[in-house]
Design a protein around this motif. Structure first.
Motif, PDB file in Angstrom:
ATOM      1  N   VAL A   6       0.818  -1.219   0.000  1.00 14.66           N
ATOM      2  CA  VAL A   6       0.000   0.000   0.000  1.00 14.66           C
ATOM      3  C   VAL A   6       0.849   1.265   0.000  1.00 14.66           C
ATOM      4  CG1 VAL A   6      -1.677   1.332   1.325  1.00 14.66           C
ATOM      5  CG2 VAL A   6      -1.975  -1.139   1.066  1.00 14.66           C
ATOM      6  N   ASP A   7       1.889   1.314   0.822  1.00 19.75           N
ATOM      7  CA  ASP A   7       2.673   2.537   0.967  1.00 19.75           C
ATOM      8  C   ASP A   7       3.699   2.754  -0.142  1.00 19.75           C
ATOM      9  OD1 ASP A   7       1.339   3.153   3.287  1.00 19.75           O
ATOM     10  OD2 ASP A   7       2.813   2.201   4.599  1.00 19.75           O
ATOM     11  N   SER A   8       3.736   1.875  -1.120  1.00 16.08           N
ATOM     12  CA  SER A   8       4.763   1.993  -2.152  1.00 16.08           C
ATOM     13  C   SER A   8       4.458   3.072  -3.180  1.00 16.08           C
ATOM     14  CB  SER A   8       4.934   0.652  -2.878  1.00 16.08           C
ATOM     15  OG  SER A   8       3.757   0.311  -3.613  1.00 16.08           O
ATOM     16  N   SER A   9       3.186   3.474  -3.311  1.00 17.70           N
ATOM     17  CA  SER A   9       2.791   4.400  -4.372  1.00 17.70           C
ATOM     18  C   SER A   9       1.423   4.991  -4.053  1.00 17.70           C
ATOM     19  CB  SER A   9       2.771   3.659  -5.717  1.00 17.70           C
ATOM     20  OG  SER A   9       2.504   4.541  -6.778  1.00 17.70           O
ATOM     21  N   GLN A  10       0.790   5.581  -5.075  1.00 13.70           N
ATOM     22  CA  GLN A  10      -0.538   6.161  -4.908  1.00 13.70           C
ATOM     23  C   GLN A  10      -1.562   5.083  -4.554  1.00 13.70           C
ATOM     24  OE1 GLN A  10      -1.573   8.276  -8.479  1.00 13.70           O
ATOM     25  NE2 GLN A  10       0.204   9.628  -8.393  1.00 13.70           N
ATOM     26  N   HIS A  11      -2.593   5.502  -3.822  1.00 12.28           N
ATOM     27  CA  HIS A  11      -3.633   4.548  -3.428  1.00 12.28           C
ATOM     28  C   HIS A  11      -4.393   4.003  -4.630  1.00 12.28           C
ATOM     29  CE1 HIS A  11      -2.805   5.068   0.714  1.00 12.28           C
ATOM     30  NE2 HIS A  11      -3.288   6.288   0.817  1.00 12.28           N
ATOM     31  N   GLY A  12      -4.387   4.749  -5.731  1.00 12.40           N
ATOM     32  CA  GLY A  12      -5.049   4.268  -6.930  1.00 12.40           C
ATOM     33  C   GLY A  12      -4.486   2.952  -7.434  1.00 12.40           C
ATOM     34  N   CYS A  13      -3.245   2.651  -7.074  1.00 12.30           N
ATOM     35  CA  CYS A  13      -2.638   1.391  -7.533  1.00 12.30           C
ATOM     36  C   CYS A  13      -3.328   0.189  -6.885  1.00 12.30           C
ATOM     37  CB  CYS A  13      -1.148   1.386  -7.225  1.00 12.30           C
ATOM     38  SG  CYS A  13      -0.187   2.560  -8.224  1.00 12.30           S
ATOM     39  N   TRP A  14      -3.446   0.204  -5.547  1.00 12.74           N
ATOM     40  CA  TRP A  14      -4.087  -0.962  -4.920  1.00 12.74           C
ATOM     41  C   TRP A  14      -5.609  -0.946  -5.107  1.00 12.74           C
ATOM     42  CZ3 TRP A  14      -7.608  -0.101  -1.026  1.00 12.74           C
ATOM     43  CH2 TRP A  14      -7.502   1.088  -0.283  1.00 12.74           C
ATOM     44  N   LEU A  15      -6.159   0.238  -5.374  1.00 12.04           N
ATOM     45  CA  LEU A  15      -7.575   0.305  -5.708  1.00 12.04           C
ATOM     46  C   LEU A  15      -7.837  -0.214  -7.128  1.00 12.04           C
ATOM     47  CD1 LEU A  15      -8.449   3.815  -4.213  1.00 12.04           C
ATOM     48  CD2 LEU A  15      -9.298   1.598  -3.406  1.00 12.04           C
ATOM     49  N   GLY A  16      -6.773  -0.238  -7.932  1.00  8.70           N
ATOM     50  CA  GLY A  16      -6.903  -0.682  -9.317  1.00  8.70           C
ATOM     51  C   GLY A  16      -7.366   0.400 -10.267  1.00  8.70           C
ATOM     52  N   SER A  17      -7.491   1.630  -9.779  1.00  5.47           N
ATOM     53  CA  SER A  17      -8.007   2.736 -10.597  1.00  5.47           C
ATOM     54  C   SER A  17      -6.908   3.632 -11.149  1.00  5.47           C
ATOM     55  CB  SER A  17      -8.976   3.578  -9.768  1.00  5.47           C
ATOM     56  OG  SER A  17      -8.330   4.098  -8.609  1.00  5.47           O
ATOM     57  N   TYR A  18      -5.659   3.344 -10.837  1.00  7.40           N
ATOM     58  CA  TYR A  18      -4.536   4.183 -11.257  1.00  7.40           C
ATOM     59  C   TYR A  18      -4.500   4.318 -12.784  1.00  7.40           C
ATOM     60  CZ  TYR A  18       0.341   5.590 -12.001  1.00  7.40           C
ATOM     61  OH  TYR A  18       1.486   6.230 -12.406  1.00  7.40           O
ATOM     62  N   GLU A  19      -4.531   5.565 -13.284  1.00  8.49           N
ATOM     63  CA  GLU A  19      -4.483   5.837 -14.725  1.00  8.49           C
ATOM     64  C   GLU A  19      -5.369   4.850 -15.491  1.00  8.49           C
ATOM     65  OE1 GLU A  19      -0.343   5.967 -15.849  1.00  8.49           O
ATOM     66  OE2 GLU A  19      -0.071   7.939 -14.949  1.00  8.49           O
ATOM     67  N   TYR A  20      -6.617   4.793 -15.091  1.00 11.11           N
ATOM     68  CA  TYR A  20      -7.498   3.721 -15.559  1.00 11.11           C
ATOM     69  C   TYR A  20      -7.683   3.717 -17.077  1.00 11.11           C
ATOM     70  CZ  TYR A  20     -11.225   0.275 -15.409  1.00 11.11           C
ATOM     71  OH  TYR A  20     -11.964  -0.864 -15.587  1.00 11.11           O
ATOM     72  N   ASP A  21      -7.850   4.890 -17.676  1.00 12.95           N
ATOM     73  CA  ASP A  21      -8.010   4.951 -19.138  1.00 12.95           C
ATOM     74  C   ASP A  21      -6.762   4.433 -19.848  1.00 12.95           C
ATOM     75  OD1 ASP A  21     -10.530   5.982 -18.835  1.00 12.95           O
ATOM     76  OD2 ASP A  21      -9.924   8.069 -19.132  1.00 12.95           O
TER      77      ASP A  21
END
Length: 219
Positions: A15-30
């Motif tokens: 979790v603490d390695s990057s933005q929360h969007g990564c573990w949420l799976g929403s990171y740069e979704y498009d």
């Protein structure tokens, strides 16, 4: 914890390695969806500026057991997390390379930022990092010829291209490119079109306004 959604759903993420969007799976979704659409099973992907490995993991899933991914990342802390993500998920088709991709092989000064996303090659930097040229590594047989390049190198885009002229002219890999700065944008677009690449903006903006694009060879 497990990633919540997308093609990486269920993969383990720190979790603490990057933005929360990564573990949420929403990171740069498009951008994820575009990545998923174009990367084919069995292909070879180079992740230049891999950070802590979100797109590295995604590429690993997309190319499958018959494909290969090579992740280039110069910052030791990022590389630590990247390797942890590979280990936690039992990934065996990825090779992590501790280096910045540039126009030649050697050692340069690198300036870290308060954000782990934004470090860059700079004469004012206090970190010494290894650099590699893709043409050099390929000519020595140390890495295979890629089918796809994902490039996010914080302003060193033209150095990457200068060190990959033979690759781009002869193999024509598809390129997913993040561009940093208007001058670099012009130089990259001019260089790629001169080689016969067709450029497509990502994110709904025009090609002139976008800072992310896909380059397909079109000759």
């Amino acid at each position: 914890m497990p990633i919540w959604q997308g093609r990486l759903r269920g993969k383990q993420w720190i979790v603490d390695s990057s933005q929360h969007g990564c573990w949420l799976g929403s990171y740069e979704y498009d951008k994820q969806l575009i990545f998923e659409k174009i990367i084919t099973p069995g292909s070879v992907v180079f992740d230049l500026g891999a950070h802590v490995g979100f797109y590295t993991l995604l590429a690993s899933v997309l190319v499958g057991s018959n494909g290969k991914v090579f992740a280039f990342e110069p910052i030791p802390k990022n590389l630590f997390y990247l390797k942890q993500h590979l280990s936690l998920n039992g990934i065996t088709n990825v090779t992590a390379i501790e280096a910045a991709v540039s126009d030649c092989s050697g050692v340069v000064s690198f300036e870290e930022s308060s954000s782990s996303f934004q470090g860059h090659i700079s004469s004012q930097g206090n970190l010494q990092v290894k650099t590699v040229s893709l043409d050099d590594l390929i000519s020595k047989g140390e890495i295979p010829t890629p089918d796809y390049l994902k490039i996010d190198v914080e302003g060193a885009e033209m150095q990457v291209f200068s060190g990959a002229k033979s690759l781009l002219k002869n193999a024509h890999p598809t390129i997913l490119l993040a561009i940093h700065g208007r001058d670099v944008h012009h130089q990259c677009c001019q260089f790629l079109t001169s080689l016969g690449y067709q450029l497509q903006p990502i994110g709904g903006k025009s090609l002139k306004e976008t800072d992310e694009l896909i380059a397909y060879w079109n000759r």
